[in-house]
Design a protein around this motif. Structure first.
Motif, PDB file in Angstrom:
ATOM      1  N   ASN A  20     -64.364 -84.551 -54.567  1.00  0.00           N
ATOM      2  CA  ASN A  20     -64.685 -85.915 -55.132  1.00  0.00           C
ATOM      3  C   ASN A  20     -65.938 -86.228 -54.512  1.00  0.00           C
ATOM      4  OD1 ASN A  20     -62.331 -86.287 -56.733  1.00  0.00           O
ATOM      5  ND2 ASN A  20     -61.007 -86.913 -54.962  1.00  0.00           N
ATOM      6  N   VAL A  21     -66.230 -86.053 -53.351  1.00  0.00           N
ATOM      7  CA  VAL A  21     -67.433 -86.655 -52.771  1.00  0.00           C
ATOM      8  C   VAL A  21     -68.851 -85.828 -53.369  1.00  0.00           C
ATOM      9  CG1 VAL A  21     -68.782 -86.406 -50.718  1.00  0.00           C
ATOM     10  CG2 VAL A  21     -66.524 -87.087 -50.419  1.00  0.00           C
ATOM     11  N   GLU A  22     -68.672 -84.680 -53.384  1.00  0.00           N
ATOM     12  CA  GLU A  22     -69.771 -83.685 -54.363  1.00  0.00           C
ATOM     13  C   GLU A  22     -70.087 -83.993 -55.728  1.00  0.00           C
ATOM     14  OE1 GLU A  22     -69.976 -79.893 -51.369  1.00  0.00           O
ATOM     15  OE2 GLU A  22     -68.985 -79.577 -53.324  1.00  0.00           O
ATOM     16  N   PHE A  23     -68.987 -84.499 -56.411  1.00  0.00           N
ATOM     17  CA  PHE A  23     -69.162 -84.617 -57.714  1.00  0.00           C
ATOM     18  C   PHE A  23     -69.272 -86.289 -58.214  1.00  0.00           C
ATOM     19  CE2 PHE A  23     -66.196 -80.764 -58.614  1.00  0.00           C
ATOM     20  CZ  PHE A  23     -67.301 -79.964 -58.471  1.00  0.00           C
ATOM     21  N   LYS A  24     -69.310 -87.007 -57.015  1.00  0.00           N
ATOM     22  CA  LYS A  24     -69.245 -88.549 -57.334  1.00  0.00           C
ATOM     23  C   LYS A  24     -70.750 -88.692 -58.014  1.00  0.00           C
ATOM     24  CE  LYS A  24     -68.855 -92.953 -55.007  1.00  0.00           C
ATOM     25  NZ  LYS A  24     -68.428 -93.526 -53.656  1.00  0.00           N
ATOM     26  N   GLU A  25     -71.701 -88.218 -57.477  1.00  0.00           N
ATOM     27  CA  GLU A  25     -73.113 -88.187 -58.431  1.00  0.00           C
ATOM     28  C   GLU A  25     -73.349 -87.886 -59.608  1.00  0.00           C
ATOM     29  OE1 GLU A  25     -75.437 -84.313 -56.427  1.00  0.00           O
ATOM     30  OE2 GLU A  25     -75.011 -85.595 -55.238  1.00  0.00           O
ATOM     31  N   ILE A  26     -72.383 -87.229 -59.949  1.00  0.00           N
ATOM     32  CA  ILE A  26     -72.367 -86.760 -61.566  1.00  0.00           C
ATOM     33  C   ILE A  26     -71.125 -87.425 -62.293  1.00  0.00           C
ATOM     34  CG2 ILE A  26     -73.552 -84.280 -61.316  1.00  0.00           C
ATOM     35  CD1 ILE A  26     -70.713 -82.969 -61.469  1.00  0.00           C
ATOM     36  N   GLU A  27     -70.712 -88.565 -61.605  1.00  0.00           N
ATOM     37  CA  GLU A  27     -69.874 -89.546 -62.116  1.00  0.00           C
ATOM     38  C   GLU A  27     -68.438 -88.930 -62.234  1.00  0.00           C
ATOM     39  OE1 GLU A  27     -71.465 -91.876 -65.619  1.00  0.00           O
ATOM     40  OE2 GLU A  27     -73.152 -90.589 -65.302  1.00  0.00           O
ATOM     41  N   TYR A  33     -62.532 -83.655 -62.438  1.00  0.00           N
ATOM     42  CA  TYR A  33     -63.363 -82.206 -62.582  1.00  0.00           C
ATOM     43  C   TYR A  33     -62.277 -81.233 -63.070  1.00  0.00           C
ATOM     44  CZ  TYR A  33     -61.439 -81.377 -57.866  1.00  0.00           C
ATOM     45  OH  TYR A  33     -60.653 -81.403 -56.893  1.00  0.00           O
ATOM     46  N   LEU A  34     -61.042 -81.178 -62.569  1.00  0.00           N
ATOM     47  CA  LEU A  34     -59.894 -80.294 -63.065  1.00  0.00           C
ATOM     48  C   LEU A  34     -59.670 -80.486 -64.440  1.00  0.00           C
ATOM     49  CD1 LEU A  34     -57.217 -81.256 -60.227  1.00  0.00           C
ATOM     50  CD2 LEU A  34     -58.610 -79.213 -60.578  1.00  0.00           C
ATOM     51  N   TYR A  35     -59.800 -81.745 -64.945  1.00  0.00           N
ATOM     52  CA  TYR A  35     -59.558 -81.727 -66.623  1.00  0.00           C
ATOM     53  C   TYR A  35     -60.739 -81.282 -67.144  1.00  0.00           C
ATOM     54  CZ  TYR A  35     -55.918 -84.933 -65.501  1.00  0.00           C
ATOM     55  OH  TYR A  35     -54.644 -85.745 -64.912  1.00  0.00           O
ATOM     56  N   LEU A  36     -61.843 -81.721 -66.714  1.00  0.00           N
ATOM     57  CA  LEU A  36     -62.928 -80.914 -67.287  1.00  0.00           C
ATOM     58  C   LEU A  36     -63.197 -79.439 -67.206  1.00  0.00           C
ATOM     59  CD1 LEU A  36     -65.739 -82.858 -68.273  1.00  0.00           C
ATOM     60  CD2 LEU A  36     -66.705 -81.746 -66.498  1.00  0.00           C
ATOM     61  N   VAL A  37     -62.952 -78.823 -66.388  1.00  0.00           N
ATOM     62  CA  VAL A  37     -62.986 -77.302 -66.281  1.00  0.00           C
ATOM     63  C   VAL A  37     -61.636 -76.646 -67.145  1.00  0.00           C
ATOM     64  CG1 VAL A  37     -61.804 -76.828 -64.148  1.00  0.00           C
ATOM     65  CG2 VAL A  37     -63.710 -75.516 -64.840  1.00  0.00           C
ATOM     66  N   ARG A  38     -60.676 -77.276 -67.052  1.00  0.00           N
ATOM     67  CA  ARG A  38     -59.541 -76.615 -67.826  1.00  0.00           C
ATOM     68  C   ARG A  38     -59.861 -76.981 -69.416  1.00  0.00           C
ATOM     69  NH1 ARG A  38     -59.197 -75.176 -63.754  1.00  0.00           N
ATOM     70  NH2 ARG A  38     -57.270 -75.088 -62.262  1.00  0.00           N
ATOM     71  N   ILE A  39     -60.429 -77.979 -69.688  1.00  0.00           N
ATOM     72  CA  ILE A  39     -60.990 -78.175 -71.115  1.00  0.00           C
ATOM     73  C   ILE A  39     -62.099 -76.971 -71.682  1.00  0.00           C
ATOM     74  CG2 ILE A  39     -61.892 -79.514 -72.707  1.00  0.00           C
ATOM     75  CD1 ILE A  39     -60.514 -81.944 -71.222  1.00  0.00           C
ATOM     76  N   GLY A  40     -62.986 -76.989 -70.585  1.00  0.00           N
ATOM     77  CA  GLY A  40     -64.148 -75.995 -70.914  1.00  0.00           C
ATOM     78  C   GLY A  40     -63.493 -74.787 -70.921  1.00  0.00           C
TER      79      GLY A  40
END
Length: 150
Positions: A20-27, A33-40
């Motif tokens: 959550n901290v690291e991905f904050k800068e990419i919104e 990110y869990l949803y995004l990666v599973r859809i990918g």
């Protein structure tokens, strides 16, 4: 008995907080990110299957998917045979983030498994899969409105 589930929970929460901290800068926030990666990994997956895969209720999944869609990371497309079915896909913007998230996952795995032999890592994986399958039985039971007896 050892507090195995407590340890698993602490590991999961720590990794989730890091992401959550690291991905904050990419919104990306709060586990999106869990949803995004599973859809990918599963282009064309439907919302219900995605929720089941991540082990969240439909409402939670719907909320996260809507936010990702509003941010332009994913899109819904009609199924060719049944227009009521909406399939989920990464957009170009989502595709750009996918390798970043995958790299973070690989790095987290390396850090988490540091000091373990390949044999130990395989054994841990097998044991955790058994634990997950045991828990899934109760998850399905409770998800249907039932109460466990303990």
């Amino acid at each position: 008995m050892k507090e195995i589930l407590r340890e698993i929970g602490m590991i999961a929460r720590a990794l989730d907080s890091i992401s959550n901290v690291e991905f904050k800068e990419i919104e990306l926030t709060k586990g999106q990110y869990l949803y995004l990666v599973r859809i990918g990994e599963n282009p064309g997956i439907i919302q219900e299957k995605l929720a089941e895969m991540i082990k969240v209720d439909r409402t939670t999944a719907a909320r996260a998917i809507k936010q990702l869609e509003m941010k332009g990371f994913i899109e819904r497309k009609d199924d060719d045979r049944n227009k009521k079915i909406k399939k989920l896909y990464l957009t170009e913007k989502g595709e750009e983030l996918f390798p970043i998230i995958k790299r973070e996952n690989e790095h987290s795995n390396q850090v988490a498994l540091a000091g373990l032999s390949e044999h130990d890592a395989e054994a841990l994986f097998d044991l955790l899969q058994k634990v997950r399958k045991n828990v899934e039985v109760d998850w399905e039971f409770v998800k249907k409105g039932n109460k466990r007896t303990y």
